[in-house]
Write an enzyme that holds these catalytic residues in place. Structure first.
Site, PDB file in Angstrom:
ATOM      1  N   LYS A 160       6.783 -34.298 -16.109  1.00  0.00           N
ATOM      2  CA  LYS A 160       6.296 -34.482 -17.477  1.00  0.00           C
ATOM      3  C   LYS A 160       7.507 -34.410 -18.405  1.00  0.00           C
ATOM      4  O   LYS A 160       8.517 -33.776 -18.095  1.00  0.00           O
ATOM      5  CB  LYS A 160       5.238 -33.453 -17.859  1.00  0.00           C
ATOM      6  CG  LYS A 160       5.641 -32.009 -17.861  1.00  0.00           C
ATOM      7  CD  LYS A 160       6.291 -31.495 -19.119  1.00  0.00           C
ATOM      8  CE  LYS A 160       5.514 -31.840 -20.360  1.00  0.00           C
ATOM      9  NZ  LYS A 160       6.296 -31.367 -21.557  1.00  0.00           N
TER      10      LYS A 160
ATOM     11  N   THR B  79       2.010 -32.719 -21.739  1.00  0.00           N
ATOM     12  CA  THR B  79       1.809 -32.207 -23.107  1.00  0.00           C
ATOM     13  C   THR B  79       1.627 -33.408 -24.036  1.00  0.00           C
ATOM     14  O   THR B  79       0.514 -33.892 -24.193  1.00  0.00           O
ATOM     15  CB  THR B  79       2.965 -31.294 -23.563  1.00  0.00           C
ATOM     16  OG1 THR B  79       4.201 -31.966 -23.384  1.00  0.00           O
ATOM     17  CG2 THR B  79       2.965 -30.001 -22.778  1.00  0.00           C
TER      18      THR B  79
ATOM     19  N   THR C  20       0.810 -27.039 -35.761  1.00  0.00           N
ATOM     20  CA  THR C  20      -0.245 -26.737 -36.733  1.00  0.00           C
ATOM     21  C   THR C  20      -1.405 -27.715 -36.639  1.00  0.00           C
ATOM     22  O   THR C  20      -1.340 -28.690 -35.922  1.00  0.00           O
ATOM     23  CB  THR C  20       0.322 -26.769 -38.161  1.00  0.00           C
ATOM     24  OG1 THR C  20       1.006 -28.002 -38.338  1.00  0.00           O
ATOM     25  CG2 THR C  20       1.256 -25.626 -38.378  1.00  0.00           C
TER      26      THR C  20
ATOM     27  N   THR D 223      10.275 -30.122 -23.328  1.00  0.00           N
ATOM     28  CA  THR D 223      10.454 -29.586 -21.981  1.00  0.00           C
ATOM     29  C   THR D 223      10.266 -30.665 -20.925  1.00  0.00           C
ATOM     30  O   THR D 223       9.320 -31.439 -20.968  1.00  0.00           O
ATOM     31  CB  THR D 223       9.462 -28.445 -21.736  1.00  0.00           C
ATOM     32  OG1 THR D 223       9.881 -27.337 -22.518  1.00  0.00           O
ATOM     33  CG2 THR D 223       9.437 -28.038 -20.274  1.00  0.00           C
TER      34      THR D 223
ATOM     35  N   ASN E 193       6.110 -35.340 -34.042  1.00  0.00           N
ATOM     36  CA  ASN E 193       6.867 -34.090 -34.085  1.00  0.00           C
ATOM     37  C   ASN E 193       6.774 -33.343 -35.395  1.00  0.00           C
ATOM     38  O   ASN E 193       7.151 -32.181 -35.480  1.00  0.00           O
ATOM     39  CB  ASN E 193       8.327 -34.346 -33.728  1.00  0.00           C
ATOM     40  CG  ASN E 193       8.473 -34.453 -32.232  1.00  0.00           C
ATOM     41  OD1 ASN E 193       8.243 -33.490 -31.527  1.00  0.00           O
ATOM     42  ND2 ASN E 193       8.783 -35.644 -31.756  1.00  0.00           N
TER      43      ASN E 193
ATOM     44  N   GLU F 281       8.249 -39.879 -26.921  1.00  0.00           N
ATOM     45  CA  GLU F 281       7.220 -39.895 -27.961  1.00  0.00           C
ATOM     46  C   GLU F 281       7.362 -41.102 -28.883  1.00  0.00           C
ATOM     47  O   GLU F 281       8.406 -41.324 -29.474  1.00  0.00           O
ATOM     48  CB  GLU F 281       7.296 -38.611 -28.779  1.00  0.00           C
ATOM     49  CG  GLU F 281       6.649 -37.449 -28.043  1.00  0.00           C
ATOM     50  CD  GLU F 281       7.022 -36.100 -28.622  1.00  0.00           C
ATOM     51  OE1 GLU F 281       7.746 -36.070 -29.625  1.00  0.00           O
ATOM     52  OE2 GLU F 281       6.585 -35.092 -28.054  1.00  0.00           O
TER      53      GLU F 281
END
Lengths: 405, 405
Positions: A181, A155, A405, A192, A400, A278
Site C-alpha cells: 500500500k 489507506t 479532520t 506510509t 492532503n 494521490e
C-alpha cells in the site's frame, strides 16, 4: 540451466504454499474502504523472515516491535492495521503494539516473538485496543482470502496492489507473491509505504535479508528517497520453505533466479504504488543512462521523478524539458548540459544539450499517455538507474488538505 | 553607540543616494504583467559589488557572465529581463548574454565589465535579441522609477517585493534597499529567485561579500534549500559609497549595525517571496529551538517548511501535527520524539512528546490565519533557526501545469 518466471493472472499474497490470511473491519477507521482495517498474514509452518524499515528518526511503535522480533531465527505471522499509525503515542503506544502482538500470538497458538506487526494511518492517535483485540480473535484464516489482505492495508490508495509469480528451475517450482500500500505523494514526503512478500521457497535468513535489500534498492527505494520516509514504512518477507527446493543462500545460479523473480515482484508493486499516488493520472518513469556512477544515476532519477515542477508539467501535458534539466542539475550528481541527450518517449528533445526542434504540440499530446517515459543520457559514464513517480494534480492537494479532520 | 534602523513606508531600490532605474516592455513575454519585462539598475558612481549564485550544476548563461564581471574591483549597472531565462541555450545563449551586457554598457557609456546581468523565465528559449537591444537603448533612467524595477522582474509573482531602510549611526546616515522576485513553489524545487540590494554606504568589497552571504543564510537560504536551486538564482548587492561613512570592513561596531540592517532587508524580501508562493494563501514560519546544533536547526526548519504534507495540511487548516514531526524526523538532524515540545501559534500541542489535549477545532480555526507560526523545541541543545514557506494549494498545480504552453 533452464528457468522460467511467470506472472499469475489472479495471484495474491497466499499463492505461495502454506500461507493464509483473514481480514475484518475492527472500526479503527471511521469509514472503511472495503470495510476492512485489520488483517493477519499467517504461515502454517515457521518462516525465515526479513525486514527493511523506515530511516526516519521518528519511528512508530510497531517498527520497534517488528525489528526486535526479526532478531529471532523464525517468525510465522504478521498482524497489520490501517487507519491509525500508532506513531507519536509514547510508551502507551509501545504497550498497545505489544498487546496487539500478544493477542495475535495467543489466538494463533504461538509465541509473541513469532508475530511481526505493522500499522498505517493517522499519526498521534492511540489504537482502539478493545476493538482490535476482540477483532483479532474473530479473524478467520484461509488460503482463499488472499485478496482481502491487500484490501485491508489500504489507506488513501484507490486500488489494491498485489502480484504473484511462479518460478520453475530445472525440475522444482516455487512461488513469490506480494501486496503493498502506498498512495500519498510517495516522493518526496511519502505517506506510509507497507510491503509484504511471501514465498514458499527455502531461503537462508542471511540471503533473504540481502536479496530483499537488493530488490528494494531498485524498486521501493526508487519511488522514495533514502531518508525521506514516513514514521511507519516497512517491507517484510516471509519464506516458509514448503517448496522443498535446495535452500537458496546466494552462492548458486539458482539464487540469481530467485533474486530476479523477487526483483520483478518488488518492481511491479513499487510501480503500482507510484501509479496510484494521490490524485495521480500518470505513471512517470525516469530512465537515466550514462551517469558518472550508479549513485549519480540514482540521484538524478529520483530528483527528476520527485520534482514538483516536473510532476505538474506532466500533469498539464506541458513538454517543459527545462524543468527536467533543472532537477537533474540540482541533484548533486555530475552534470554537463553540453553532453545531455533527453528523450520524451521516442522523441529526442535534446542532443548534446542542443534542441532538436521536436514538435511541441506532438510532445504535448504524447504526454497525455498513462505511462510517460523520460530518458536522460548524461554521456559521462556507465551509471544507470530507473525511478518512478506520478504527476501532481490539484486532486493531491484536496486529499492532503483534509486527512485527519 | 547610538544607532537606529527605520523601515521607510514607500522605499524602493533607488532610495539609497545615486541609484537610478528604468524599465520597459520589450516584448520578451507574450503578455506582460505590468507591461514591463526589461529593466536597468544604475549607479551614477562606481560601486563595490557582491553576488551569490545558484548551486545548480545546470546554470544559465547570465550567471556565468555576472560571476565573471564581479571579479573586477567595481561595477555600476545591472540589466535584468523577465520572461526568458536564457538557460539551456548553449553557446548562442552565452553570446546573447554578452551582447546584452555590451549594449547596456554602450548605452550607459561604460565598459562591459561594469555591467552585471540576470534573466528569469522559461528555460530553453533564446532571447529575442533584436527587441532587447532596441529596448535597452530606449530605457530612460531616473531616481523616481524605483518601483518599476521591482515590477519588471516579476514572473508568476502576484505582488512586487521591495523594501528600504534608513540607518543612523552617531551622526552619519545611509540607506539599504532591495527588490526581489520569486513565486514558484520556492522550496523544494524553486522557481528562479532574483534579489537586488543597493546601499549608499561605503563598504569594502570583501566585507560586502561576507555580509551578503551572512544575510542570505538567514533569509533567502531559509526559504530554499542549499543545492535545491534553479538555473538562474542570483542575489546581487551594489554599494556606491555616496553616504561617505567611514568604510565598513567588518572590524567595527558600525559594521555590525550595517549587517543588522542588511539582515532586516533580506529577511523582509525573503518572507515576501515565501508569502507569494504560487497559489499560496498563508505564510508559514517554522521556528526551531533546542536543536543539537545550528546545522540541525536549519535542517529541521527547512524540512518542515518544505514538506508538501505540512503545506497541504496548513492549506486545509488541518492541525495534523504528526506530519510536522515526521518531516523533522526525516530531516537528518538529531531528533528524540520523547523530548519534543511543539507549538501551533501560542498553543502547546506536544510537551515532551506527549499530547497536551489542545482543542483541535480551536487549532483548526487558528490555522486559518494569514501568518502561521509553528515552533518546535527539540530540547537537545542550543541550535536555533527560522525558515519560511507557504501553504500548497490546488492553485499551485494549475499555475505550474501550464507555464510554457
Amino acid at each position: 540451466m533452464k528457468s522460467s518466471i511467470d506472472i499469475l493472472p489472479d495471484g495474491s499474497i497466499t499463492t505461495p504454499k502454506g500461507f493464509k490470511t483473514g481480514a475484518i473491519y475492527a472500526g479503527i477507521k471511521k469509514k472503511s474502504k472495503n470495510n476492512l482495517d485489520l488483517t493477519i498474514l499467517y504461515s502454517d509452518t515457521p518462516c525465515v523472515a526479513a525486514g527493511i524499515f523506515t530511516t526516519n528518526k521518528f519511528r512508530a511503535a510497531p517498527v520497534y516491535i517488528s525489528e526486535h522480533n526479526l532478531g529471532f531465527p523464525d517468525n510465522r505471522a504478521i498482524v497489520v492495521n490501517s487507519g491509525c499509525a500508532n506513531a507519536g503515542t509514547g510508551e502507551a503506544g509501545m504497550a498497545d503494539a505489544i498487546e496487539m502482538v500478544k493477542t495475535t500470538a495467543e489466538t494463533l497458538n504461538m509465541q509473541p516473538k513469532d508475530v511481526l506487526i505493522a500499522s498505517t494511518g493517522v499519526i498521534g492517535h492511540r489504537l482502539p485496543m478493545d476493538k482490535i483485540k476482540e477483532s483479532i480473535r474473530l479473524i478467520g484464516l484461509s488460503q482463499r482470502n488472499g485478496h482481502d489482505f491487500a484490501r485491508a492495508i489500504m489507506t488513501t490508495d484507490t486500488r489494491s496492489k498485489e502480484i504473484a509469480v511462479r518460478v520453475n528451475i530445472e525440475g522444482f517450482q516455487f512461488y513469490i507473491a506480494g501486496a503493498a500500500k502506498g498512495a500519498g505523494m510517495i516522493h518526496p514526503n511519502m505517506a506510509t509505504l507497507l510491503g509484504f512478500i511471501t514465498t514458499d521457497a527455502s531461503v537462508s535468513k542471511d540471503f533473504l535479508q540481502f536479496a530483499l535489500k537488493e530488490a528494494a534498492d531498485i524498486s521501493f527505494n526508487m519511488i522514495t528517497v533514502d531518508g525521506d520516509t514516513s514514521t511507519n514504512d516497512s517491507l517484510f518477507m516471509l519464506a516458509n520453505g514448503q517448496a522443498e527446493n535446495p535452500t537458496f543462500a546466494g552462492d548458486t545460479e539458482y539464487s540469481l533466479v530467485f533474486q530476479q523473480a523477487l526483483n520483478i515482484v518488488c518492481q511491479s508493486l513499487a510501480k503500482s504504488v507510484a501509479r496510484d499516488g494521490e490524485g495521480a493520472k500518470r505513471l512517470i518513469e525516469i530512465q537515466v543512462e550514462g551517469a558518472a556512477s550508479l549513485e549519480d544515476a540514482r540521484l538524478i532519477a529520483r530528483a527528476v521523478a520527485g520534482s514538483p515542477l516536473v510532476k505538474t508539467a506532466v500533469h498539464g501535458a506541458d513538454p517543459n524539458w527545462g524543468r527536467i534539466l533543472a532537477a537533474a542539475g540540482r541533484s548533486g550528481a555530475d552534470f554537463d548540459i553540453e553532453r545531455v541527450d533527453l528523450y520524451l518517449g521516442e522523441s529526442r528533445v535534446l542532443q548534446k544539450g542542443q534542441r532538436t526542434g521536436a514538435d511541441e504540440k506532438e510532445l504535448s499530446s504524447w504526454l497525455k499517455q498513462v505511462e510517460v517515459i523520460i530518458k536522460l543520457n548524461l554521456n559521462l559514464g556507465e551509471g544507470k538507474s530507473t525511478a518512478w513517480g506520478c504527476d501532481l494534480s490539484a486532486e493531491y492537494v484536496k486529499i492532503n488538505a483534509d486527512y485527519t479532520t
